[in-house]
Design an enzyme around this catalytic site. Structure first.
Site, PDB file in Angstrom:
ATOM      1  CB  ALA A  33     -79.542 -63.581 -57.426  1.00 12.44           C
ATOM      2  CG  ASN A  34     -81.037 -65.868 -62.319  1.00 13.03           C
ATOM      3  OD1 ASN A  34     -80.803 -67.065 -62.220  1.00 13.03           O
ATOM      4  ND2 ASN A  34     -80.205 -65.020 -62.937  1.00 13.03           N
TER       5      ASN A  34
END
Ligand code: CTP
Ligand code: CA
Length: 226
Positions: A33-34
């Protein structure tokens, strides 16, 4: 800004917006993810709905509430986001604010990856995700009248944004410096520069809601010129 229905500047316009991060599965319990919170994209969706637009918000996994008056399509991966955007066409304006994962694991494991006790670590192979903005901006049949992308950069902001503008077939790029000291990813404020074929407009630092309202005003102004 509050508009009565008769003066709503985006009344009758269909707007598709992406927001948030994407999650790319490694196995059934792990993902990549980020740091995107979805705050900027969601604020734009709220401001566009407030201005009378018919808004579809394609959102990756976020922990903030749905904006009022907006159709929300929830997705996890970049490929799901791309399919949802494609299904939302045609529209008048596309605003691609999501922080789409650039890569996904080449083949995610069907079962949880286990330690085998030897200290050996798994090697992840990556493949590139489809570019959703480029797909919309360079769409042969259903290109929206106005295509707006973002550019998250830590260096060479304008040069990189201009490259994305051309490559992705966008009309405007909202460029922001996401260096950690600016606290843009996940934060509440944003300092943006609007990059178009005509030049660069510098906006002062403001809350993400204010950026959204200014952007919606600029969109309404642009559409009124067609
Ligand atoms: N974008 C997209 N699909 C992707 C990657 C990016 O739609 N697979 C969109 C983003 O939503 C944003 C714009 O493209 O509107 C620019 O995203 P950014 O991450 O800044 O650019 P990239 O092209 O991914 O290049 P890089 O991350 O290497 O700078
Ligand atoms: Ca990227």
């Amino acid at each position: 800004a509050h508009f009565t229905p008769s003066e709503a500047p985006l009344k009758g316009k269909r707007i598709v917006i992406t927001s948030g991060p994407t999650h790319e599965a490694i196995d059934p319990v792990r993902y990549i993810a980020n740091r995107s919170s979805g705050r900027q994209g969601h604020a734009i969706a709220a401001a566009a709905a407030q201005a009378g637009a018919d808004v579809t918000l394609v959102s990756g996994p976020v922990s903030i509430p749905d904006p009022k008056g907006v159709k929300v399509v929830r997705v996890e991966s970049a490929r799901e986001m791309q399919a949802a955007v494609e299904q939302s066409l045609p529209c008048d304006v596309a605003i691609m604010a999501a922080a789409v994962a650039d890569w996904r694991v080449a083949s995610d494991a069907a079962k949880k990856i286990k330690k085998d006790g030897s200290g050996k670590v798994p090697a992840l192979q990556f493949v590139e995700n489809p570019d959703i903005l480029a797909g919309v901006g360079n769409h042969t049949r259903l290109r929206p009248r106005l295509v707006i992308g973002f550019a998250a950069e830590t260096h060479d902001l304008i040069e990189n944004a201009q490259g994305k503008l051309k490559r992705k077939g966008a009309d405007w790029i909202v460029a922001n410096d996401v260096s950690p000291e600016n606290n843009v990813m996940g934060g509440t404020e944003n300092t943006v520069r609007i990059v178009t074929a005509d030049g660069v407009e510098d906006w002062p630092k403001m809350g993400k809601e204010a950026v959204a309202e200014q952007l919606v005003a600029r969109i309404a102004n642009r559409l009124s010129q067609d």
